[in-house]
Motif scaffolding. Structure first.
Motif, PDB file in Angstrom:
ATOM      1  N   TYR A  54       0.846  -1.185   0.000  1.00 49.62           N
ATOM      2  CA  TYR A  54       0.000   0.000   0.000  1.00 49.62           C
ATOM      3  C   TYR A  54       0.885   1.240   0.000  1.00 49.62           C
ATOM      4  N   TRP A  56      -0.155   5.529  -0.246  1.00 49.23           N
ATOM      5  CA  TRP A  56      -1.168   6.542  -0.491  1.00 49.23           C
ATOM      6  C   TRP A  56      -0.874   7.252  -1.804  1.00 49.23           C
ATOM      7  N   ASP A  65      -3.008   2.588  -3.667  1.00 44.62           N
ATOM      8  CA  ASP A  65      -3.945   2.928  -2.608  1.00 44.62           C
ATOM      9  C   ASP A  65      -5.274   2.316  -3.048  1.00 44.62           C
ATOM     10  N   HIS A 118     -12.863   4.647   1.506  1.00 45.99           N
ATOM     11  CA  HIS A 118     -12.239   3.401   1.073  1.00 45.99           C
ATOM     12  C   HIS A 118     -13.123   2.715   0.044  1.00 45.99           C
ATOM     13  N   GLN A 132      -5.148  -1.723   1.270  1.00 46.23           N
ATOM     14  CA  GLN A 132      -5.250  -1.021   2.542  1.00 46.23           C
ATOM     15  C   GLN A 132      -3.917  -1.118   3.260  1.00 46.23           C
ATOM     16  N   ASN A 133      -3.858  -0.688   4.497  1.00 51.78           N
ATOM     17  CA  ASN A 133      -2.557  -0.566   5.164  1.00 51.78           C
ATOM     18  C   ASN A 133      -1.747  -1.861   5.191  1.00 51.78           C
TER      19      ASN A 133
END
Length: 159
Positions: A54, A56, A65, A118, A132-133
């Motif tokens: 991931y 951003w 992202d 999201h 995601q993270n």
């Protein structure tokens, strides 16, 4: 001179057909099917990115992202360009209920319909693939850490 006029009329007719969407592809490719738009292709591309990290703002092909991931998958697998952000994706497409969700539909999360934070790609059996993270993962749509806000249908697939 007659040949030039005839050729010009043929060219003008072809251009008009293309502009009106009467050619081989329609002007609104994200709501119709063609040979490239198959769920199998979309699912295969999404699965191939499992484990990708991931980041951003990243749109692939190696880092993503959430909305960069869904945009990348649709563009690569189905030749469908979807908006870049999760909110814009939510705003653009026809919303469906959880009972009517189909494989390939988008799943949206956030605080409200006006605050989407999201997005994931529905792959069936209550699961989605999303960035995601933890990176690109396959997980349950209705996990305790997500607040599902809505679902949207992007395209009709050939398969």
């Amino acid at each position: 001179m007659k040949k030039v006029i005839v050729h010009s009329l043929v060219l003008v007719s072809l251009v008009a057909l293309f502009i009106l969407g009467l050619g081989t592809k329609t002007a609104n490719a994200d709501t119709t099917t063609d040979d490239a738009a198959s769920y199998s292709n979309v699912h295969q591309v999404a699965k191939s990115k499992l484990g990708s990290p991931y980041s951003w703002g990243a749109v692939g092909p190696n880092r993503f992202d959430c909305s960069g991931f869904t945009s990348y998958v649709y563009k690569t697998a189905a030749k469908v360009t979807i908006p870049r952000t999760a909110q814009a994706q939510y705003n653009k497409y026809k919303h469906v209920s959880w009972e009517n969700i189909q494989k390939g539909d988008l799943v949206f999360f956030g605080y409200s319909k006006g605050s989407i934070s999201h997005v994931g790609l529905y792959v069936g059996n209550g699961k989605m693939i999303d960035a995601q993270n933890r990176g690109v993962v396959k997980e349950a749509v209705h996990a305790p850490w997500w607040h599902a806000v809505g679902y949207a249908h992007v395209t009709d697939f050939a398969d």
